[in-house]
Design a protein around this motif. Structure first.
Motif, PDB file in Angstrom:
ATOM      1  N   HIS A  15       0.839  -1.199   0.000  1.00 50.12           N
ATOM      2  CA  HIS A  15       0.000   0.000   0.000  1.00 50.12           C
ATOM      3  C   HIS A  15       0.876   1.252   0.000  1.00 50.12           C
ATOM      4  O   HIS A  15       1.982   1.233   0.524  1.00 50.12           O
ATOM      5  CB  HIS A  15      -0.904   0.028   1.234  1.00 50.12           C
ATOM      6  CG  HIS A  15      -1.876  -1.090   1.283  1.00 50.12           C
ATOM      7  ND1 HIS A  15      -1.657  -2.234   2.019  1.00 50.12           N
ATOM      8  CD2 HIS A  15      -3.062  -1.259   0.683  1.00 50.12           C
ATOM      9  CE1 HIS A  15      -2.686  -3.051   1.879  1.00 50.12           C
ATOM     10  NE2 HIS A  15      -3.552  -2.478   1.067  1.00 50.12           N
ATOM     11  N   THR A  18      -1.953   7.791  -0.168  1.00 53.71           N
ATOM     12  CA  THR A  18      -2.546   8.584  -1.241  1.00 53.71           C
ATOM     13  C   THR A  18      -3.286   9.811  -0.726  1.00 53.71           C
ATOM     14  O   THR A  18      -3.699  10.658  -1.520  1.00 53.71           O
ATOM     15  CB  THR A  18      -3.485   7.724  -2.117  1.00 53.71           C
ATOM     16  OG1 THR A  18      -4.419   7.046  -1.268  1.00 53.71           O
ATOM     17  CG2 THR A  18      -2.692   6.687  -2.907  1.00 53.71           C
ATOM     18  N   SER A  32      -3.529   3.218  -0.405  1.00 52.42           N
ATOM     19  CA  SER A  32      -4.158   2.595  -1.567  1.00 52.42           C
ATOM     20  C   SER A  32      -3.228   1.540  -2.150  1.00 52.42           C
ATOM     21  O   SER A  32      -2.010   1.690  -2.132  1.00 52.42           O
ATOM     22  CB  SER A  32      -4.456   3.643  -2.641  1.00 52.42           C
ATOM     23  OG  SER A  32      -5.327   4.637  -2.139  1.00 52.42           O
ATOM     24  N   SER A  35      -1.864   2.039  -6.686  1.00 49.76           N
ATOM     25  CA  SER A  35      -1.966   3.478  -6.934  1.00 49.76           C
ATOM     26  C   SER A  35      -1.042   3.917  -8.065  1.00 49.76           C
ATOM     27  O   SER A  35      -1.163   5.031  -8.559  1.00 49.76           O
ATOM     28  CB  SER A  35      -1.608   4.258  -5.676  1.00 49.76           C
ATOM     29  OG  SER A  35      -0.247   4.028  -5.336  1.00 49.76           O
ATOM     30  N   TRP A  86      -4.567   8.274  -9.447  1.00 46.68           N
ATOM     31  CA  TRP A  86      -5.729   8.536  -8.628  1.00 46.68           C
ATOM     32  C   TRP A  86      -6.182   9.948  -8.847  1.00 46.68           C
ATOM     33  O   TRP A  86      -5.553  10.743  -9.409  1.00 46.68           O
ATOM     34  CB  TRP A  86      -5.523   8.235  -7.155  1.00 46.68           C
ATOM     35  CG  TRP A  86      -4.755   9.251  -6.391  1.00 46.68           C
ATOM     36  CD1 TRP A  86      -5.228  10.391  -5.843  1.00 46.68           C
ATOM     37  CD2 TRP A  86      -3.361   9.227  -6.063  1.00 46.68           C
ATOM     38  NE1 TRP A  86      -4.244  11.080  -5.208  1.00 46.68           N
ATOM     39  CE2 TRP A  86      -3.087  10.383  -5.322  1.00 46.68           C
ATOM     40  CE3 TRP A  86      -2.311   8.350  -6.307  1.00 46.68           C
ATOM     41  CZ2 TRP A  86      -1.815  10.682  -4.831  1.00 46.68           C
ATOM     42  CZ3 TRP A  86      -1.076   8.638  -5.826  1.00 46.68           C
ATOM     43  CH2 TRP A  86      -0.830   9.785  -5.105  1.00 46.68           C
TER      44      TRP A  86
END
Length: 86
Positions: A15, A18, A32, A35, A86
């Protein structure tokens, strides 16, 4: 746990940070998966100017600022590398 442990645990799962905020003296991080970010680094500093050496070093390594937020009496700076999706 502390901020360092939380971030490292999530990074180890793939992860990436973000988004971030601070509320009631607590850092709130959004992590996220997929990403597009391939590398991240972060620091906290009492002043934004105090984070300048970190920012310069990571900028020279190809990372860009993706989060800069003030909370809990300090700045949280997150710098990232990779195509951002994103």
């Amino acid at each position: 746990g502390n901020l360092n442990d939380t971030i490292n645990t999530q990074w180890n799962k793939g992860h990436r940070i973000t988004s971030a905020s601070s509320f009631g003296g607590v850092w709130i991080l959004v992590f996220s998966l997929d990403s597009g970010l391939t590398q991240q680094a972060w620091t906290t500093s009492a002043t934004f100017a105090g984070a300048a050496p970190f920012i310069k070093q990571k900028w020279d390594e190809g990372l860009l600022i993706t989060t800069a937020i003030r909370g809990k009496g300090s700045w949280l700076i997150v710098m990232s590398q990779g195509p951002i999706r994103w």
